[in-house]
Design an enzyme around this catalytic site. Structure first.
Site, PDB file in Angstrom:
ATOM      1  N   LYS A 120       9.007  -5.140  37.141  1.00 21.20           N
ATOM      2  CA  LYS A 120       7.968  -5.413  37.983  1.00 21.20           C
ATOM      3  C   LYS A 120       8.622  -6.317  39.209  1.00 21.20           C
ATOM      4  CE  LYS A 120       5.065  -9.379  37.451  1.00 21.20           C
ATOM      5  NZ  LYS A 120       5.702 -10.315  38.344  1.00 21.20           N
ATOM      6  N   GLU A 189      -2.224 -12.171  42.092  1.00 21.74           N
ATOM      7  CA  GLU A 189      -2.268 -13.754  41.584  1.00 21.74           C
ATOM      8  C   GLU A 189      -2.797 -14.456  42.637  1.00 21.74           C
ATOM      9  OE1 GLU A 189       1.736 -14.813  40.406  1.00 21.74           O
ATOM     10  OE2 GLU A 189       0.983 -17.099  40.313  1.00 21.74           O
TER      11      GLU A 189
HETATM   12  O1  KIV Z   1       6.469 -14.406  36.118  1.00 25.05           O
HETATM   13  C1  KIV Z   1       5.355 -14.414  35.812  1.00 25.05           C
HETATM   14  O2  KIV Z   1       4.901 -14.941  34.485  1.00 25.05           O
HETATM   15  C2  KIV Z   1       4.386 -13.520  36.449  1.00 25.05           C
HETATM   16  C3  KIV Z   1       3.006 -13.797  36.182  1.00 25.05           C
HETATM   17  C4  KIV Z   1       2.358 -14.840  36.575  1.00 25.05           C
HETATM   18  C5  KIV Z   1       2.205 -12.648  36.505  1.00 25.05           C
HETATM   19  O3  KIV Z   1       4.636 -13.191  37.443  1.00 25.05           O
END
Ligand code: KIV
Length: 271
Positions: A120, A189
């Site tokens: 991600k 978010e």
């Molecule tokens: O790093 C994380 O925990 C995240 C979530 C808040 C989606 O990116």
């Protein structure tokens, strides 16, 4: 479970099927073997090895300091525990922005050294070259828009994003770009619920929200927040399912008292 009782691993394909049939996706973070095992056995669909490890595990004020090696350590620990959930590892700050070759190298290291299922990263148009280059190597990418904690020094605060029309339009455009590039899912978010719903309706890929309302295709929370281990953090979107801090402190307090009073260990607890 499959017909033979074997655990059927969640794949990116299964997530898109879930969106098609309107089944909500449950995602949580995990950063270590023991917690990941519990979260996976409880049946969560996606485990995110988030760069929130920087705050939750290492005690930093932001997500910026965590390194690629540290994310790989957390990612590999989680993957060793997980049998069912799809495991996504965050690309940390400074390992993909501005240089798509470096982005690809970082993503390859994560995939090789953790055996995770996907990565991600935060951002839209600004990082689209990196997204495309990672995808070209066959690595599934999850996008992340709205409040992007790696850009905290640009935003200045952790307040709700995209309340103004111009920022909402940019977010919608970025979401389209990420989908067109081939991302398999998108995290939104801390944005208005109305906007979250609009994006989820427009995109074919699953949209997973954290503070993005109920109209998206799934929800994600930071495990330590929803379990009530972290105590200082109380945004409106956070539902606490436990108050583990109180329980842990209570248990540790009992242990200390038992040691001091010489109640522990008793006869049955020694050789
Ligand atoms: O790093 C994380 O925990 C995240 C979530 C808040 C989606 O990116």
């Amino acid at each position: 479970m499959s017909v033979q009782g074997e655990i059927r691993k969640v794949t990116t394909h299964r997530l898109s099927e879930m969106k098609l049939r309107g089944e909500k996706i449950a995602m949580l973070t995990a950063y270590d073997y023991s917690m990941a095992q519990l979260v996976d056995e409880a049946g969560v669909d996606v485990i995110l090895v988030g760069d929130s490890a920087s705050n939750v595990m290492a005690g930093h004020a932001t997500t910026l300091p965590i390194t690629l090696n540290e994310m790989i350590y957390h990612g590999a620990s989680v993957v060793r525990a997980v049998k069912r959930a799809l495991v996504v590892v965050d690309l940390p700050f400074g390992t993909y922005q501005g240089n798509s070759r470096e982005a690809l190298n970082s993503a390859i290291r994560i995939m090789k050294e953790t055996a995770a299922d996907a990565v991600k990263l935060e951002g839209g148009e600004e990082v689209i070259k990196s997204v495309k280059r990672i995808l070209s190597a066959g690595i599934p990418v999850m996008g992340h828009l709205g409040l992007m904690p790696q850009s905290i020094h640009k935003f200045g605060t952790y307040t709700v994003r995209a309340k103004e029309e111009a920022e909402a339009e940019k977010l919608i455009n970025d979401a389209r770009l990420l989908e067109e590039a081939g991302c398999f899912a998108l995290v939104l978010e801390k944005i208005p619920a109305r906007l979250g719903e609009e994006v989820a309706k427009e995109l074919k890929i699953p949209v997973i929200g954290i503070g993005a309302g109920s109209g998206v295709d799934g929800q994600v929370l930071v495990l330590h927040d929803m379990l009530g281990i972290t105590q200082q953090f109380s945004p409106r979107f956070l539902r606490r399912y436990h108050n583990l801090a109180v329980e842990v402190k209570g248990a540790v307090g009992n242990y200390i008292a038992d040691v001091k009073s010489e109640d522990f260990p008793n006869e049955k607890e020694q050789y």
